[in-house]
Design an enzyme around this catalytic site. Structure first.
Site, PDB file in Angstrom:
ATOM      1  N   ASP A 349       0.839  -1.194   0.000  1.00  0.00           N
ATOM      2  CA  ASP A 349       0.000   0.000   0.000  1.00  0.00           C
ATOM      3  C   ASP A 349       0.879   1.252   0.000  1.00  0.00           C
ATOM      4  O   ASP A 349       1.874   1.325   0.738  1.00  0.00           O
ATOM      5  CB  ASP A 349      -0.896  -0.028   1.242  1.00  0.00           C
ATOM      6  N   GLU A 385       1.634  -0.437  -5.032  1.00  0.00           N
ATOM      7  CA  GLU A 385       0.691   0.636  -5.350  1.00  0.00           C
ATOM      8  C   GLU A 385       1.586   1.856  -5.547  1.00  0.00           C
ATOM      9  O   GLU A 385       2.090   2.428  -4.568  1.00  0.00           O
ATOM     10  CB  GLU A 385      -0.296   0.862  -4.212  1.00  0.00           C
TER      11      GLU A 385
END
Length: 711
Positions: A349, A385
């Protein structure tokens, strides 16, 4: 507390955490600025603090001690003494019970109270004040574990990147309403390990499940006050412990059993991990672990005013990956989940934050270099990401070799294409062919592009074709949260409708989007539920909805979603059957097949190569893509040839029918239709189209053809 005191030996400074060695438990905690560290022992309920034992030694800034009488199952926490000087970045407060960053399991629930803050919340001096209340009653306790587990013959599937199809799902939402999962196991790792759940995944044809965060996390206070929860889990409390709510009562063995059973089915397990920030928030956040252990080491602080955290994540704080002990913790966590828990890879993330050793993102920074040289982690699936909210945080295509990246430009391009946007053809061609413009450098491969139409964050695919606007009122933020750029349409009515024409267009558009995804070069990621048309009622930021908005409606799978699921199964079967749809190398039209066809060719509806002028046609909304399966030399892991048919992919995003002249290929007899989004139930090979003859493509439809030859 109990009278007397437990005998404690100096112990060792490594490994960090609480380690059962058969003779007792060694405790080790890093803190560069602490003055004293107390180990707090609790009764089995976790409610009564029995004893505080000062760790007797500190070596290389690690405080440590060995309790010879301790055993697995013991509950503990820490109280760390040191300066409370927010202006200097220090926030020690021994009145706060702290969770061990290396704790393997947590026992007991968490309850919000002002006592969690190191300062007096009501004070006019805010975080410069000091709070003396004890918060131990309201926080989970760390549990000492015995790491033993019988893995038997477990083997990681080691699916090649070129064969990988990722299925992004949520541990709780996936099984919370599953009729074949025992009620006590619904919404847990044990639920995902149920035979019927795994059989469903196998029937789809996906090769990996990517689980939204499973590290122990907290529900944000402002959500709890509204009766909501942090459903997604991007609010980590501990990077080693699994989320207690995902355990049905069987401890760590439940997670391992889930992994083993998925591996037995040939399915890999990927974890979505959040190493960019923690749940402690900004300088006004609670003191639960890292902040009270060593705030100045664990977090990136403002160099000019260390009272404040630097925030590259949008959550209030940023983990300090430039500190060697923080980097060690992250690496130890990754190795723990890969080694002791047998997971196959990670999706990171806000990964750009991990590359900020200082201010700017650096793909050769400490974290990336540490992973790249690690003999275990470097061989796993690593997915970024590729952005954060800091300066120049959007870094799509800039990650090191060996990494794959979420390609949001693919998502937006494909959505815009099927919506009928003008001027999209050059962009869609780049995305369908693997996004070489973004990834073809440093010996990277086409699989580096993780293609997706939808993910947990944003509209589901069904909602992309049902809503023009987001509908996030249920989140309690006045509907202002969530992204406003959705590249979506409703085709005549916002949300649910009974209009059969609108429903027919929406159904075909879902098939178009999913077929495009699974016929593109790169690594496809399917959002769980998209295969049967799951809707979030137009909510494109459903992070706090632990209810029907997010939960799977398994009854719908065998009802209205049956036809779409069958179609997706066919798409995945075609992708497996045709290696030319999943080449590892980028295709540029330089190689030719024995039929004289280039490895990749872009054609007009007239069956002719597109010219530069035609690429600039702002109004073009249809295109043909021909792939020569025997052009170039492709082999599998064991040297097996990966030759294939010549395939022709036809996209018509116009609102009207378009006639496509089927290409004439030397040695070919005719084209056989493998699948058509306009007639989804027509069997493969039932439609035959002669070469050089026109084929009418239905408005807003896609079809895939295979060349049948004389050979």
């Amino acid at each position: 507390m109990a009278e007397g005191g437990s005998a404690i030996w100096p112990g060792r400074s490594y490994p960090l955490g609480a380690t059962w060695d058969g003779d007792g438990v060694n405790f080790a905690l890093f803190s560069a600025h602490a003055e004293r560290v107390e180990l707090c022992l609790f009764d089995r309920s976790g409610r009564t603090e029995l004893e505080r034992v000062a760790l007797p030694e500190h070596t290389d800034q690690v405080w440590h001690g060995h309790l010879p009488d301790a055993r697995p199952g013991m509950l503990y926490g820490y109280r760390v003494h040191g300066p409370y000087a927010p202006e200097a970045g220090h926030r020690f407060n021994p009145n706060k019970l702290l969770i061990d960053p290396y704790a393997r399991t947590l026992e007991g629930g968490f309850r919000w109270t002002d006592a969690h803050h190191g300062y007096r919340v009501a004070s006019g001096r805010a975080d410069l004040s000091f709070d003396r209340r004890d918060n131990a009653r309201f926080v989970p306790k760390c549990r000492v574990v015995d790491a033993a587990f019988t893995w038997g013959e477990d083997r990681k599937p080691e699916i090649p990147w070129t064969d990988t199809v990722i299925y992004e799902t949520h541990v709780r939402g996936h099984t919370i309403r599953h009729p074949d999962v025992r009620r006590s196991r619904r919404g847990t790792f044990a639920g995902l390990a149920t035979r019927q759940v795994i059989r469903y995944l196998r029937s789809l044809g996906v090769t990996a499940v990517e689980l939204l965060p499973v590290h122990a996390f907290l529900d944000d206070r402002f959500l709890v006050q509204q009766g909501l929860r942090n459903y997604w889990g991007y609010n980590t409390l501990c990077f080693f412990a699994p989320e207690p709510r995902y355990l049905a009562g069987g401890g760590l063995g439940e997670f391992r059993t889930m992994v083993k059973r998925l591996h037995d089915a040939g399915i890999e397990v990927l974890l979505d991990v959040v190493y960019n920030h923690t749940c402690e928030g900004n300088h006004l956040g609670p003191t639960l672990s890292f902040r009270g252990i060593d705030n100045a080491s664990y977090y990136r602080l403002d160099a000019d005013n260390p009272r404040y955290c630097l925030d590259y994540t949008g959550t209030g704080n940023t983990l300090n990956m430039g500190h060697p002990r923080v980097l060690q913790m992250v690496m130890d966590s990754l190795r723990y989940w890969a080694g002791e828990m047998h997971v196959d890879g990670f999706r990171f993330d806000l990964a750009s934050t991990l590359g900020r050793d200082h201010e700017a993102f650096d793909p050769t920074g400490g974290f990336f270099n540490a992973v790249r040289q690690d003999p275990q982690l470097s061989r796993l699936k690593l997915i970024a990401e590729p952005w954060d909210v800091g300066p120049e945080g959007y870094r799509l295509g800039h990650y090191p070799p060996g990494w794959a990246e979420w390609n949001d430009r693919y998502r937006d391009s494909v959505r815009c294409c099927w919506r009928g946007d003008h001027g999209i053809m050059p962009e869609i061609a780049r995305r369908l062919s693997g996004s070489a413009d973004l990834f073809e450098h440093n010996d990277r491969r086409a699989w580096s592009s993780v293609n997706f139409i939808a993910c947990h964050d944003g509209f589901t695919t069904a909602d992309v074709v049902s809503y023009k606007e987001k509908h996030n009122q249920a989140n309690g933020e006045g509907g202002i949260d969530g992204h406003g750029h959705n590249c979506s349409d409703n085709y005549g009515a916002e949300g649910p409708t009974g209009d059969p024409e609108i429903l027919a267009v929406r159904a075909r558009q879902q098939r178009n989007l999913l077929a495009t995804l699974l016929f593109s070069q790169g690594t496809p990621m399917l959002l769980a539920g998209d295969e049967f048309g799951r809707s979030q009622q137009g909510n494109n930021n459903a992070y706090c909805q632990d209810n029907e908005i997010n939960w799977f409606d398994w009854a719908g799978i065998d009802g209205s979603g049956r036809e779409l699921r069958a179609f997706v199964v066919r798409l995945l079967a075609l992708r497996r059957a045709h290696p030319v749809l999943r080449r590892p190398w980028f295709l540029h039209g330089r190689e030719r097949s024995r039929h004289g066809v280039r490895d990749i060719e872009w054609l007009t509806p007239e069956g002719l190569p597109k010219t530069e002028e035609q690429w600039r046609d702002h109004y073009a909304r249809s295109i043909g893509l021909m792939l020569a399966g025997d052009a170039g030399h492709f082999v599998g892991p064991e040297g097996e040839p990966l030759d294939d048919d010549v395939l022709y992919l036809v996209l018509n995003a116009h609102t009207e029918e378009v006639a496509f002249t089927m290409p004439a290929v030397t040695g070919g007899r005719h084209w056989s239709c493998l699948i058509d989004t306009a007639t989804p139930t027509r069997a493969e090979g039932k439609l035959i189209v002669e070469m050089a003859k026109p084929h009418a493509m239905t408005a807003r439809s896609l079809a895939l053809f295979a060349l049948k030859t004389d050979a």
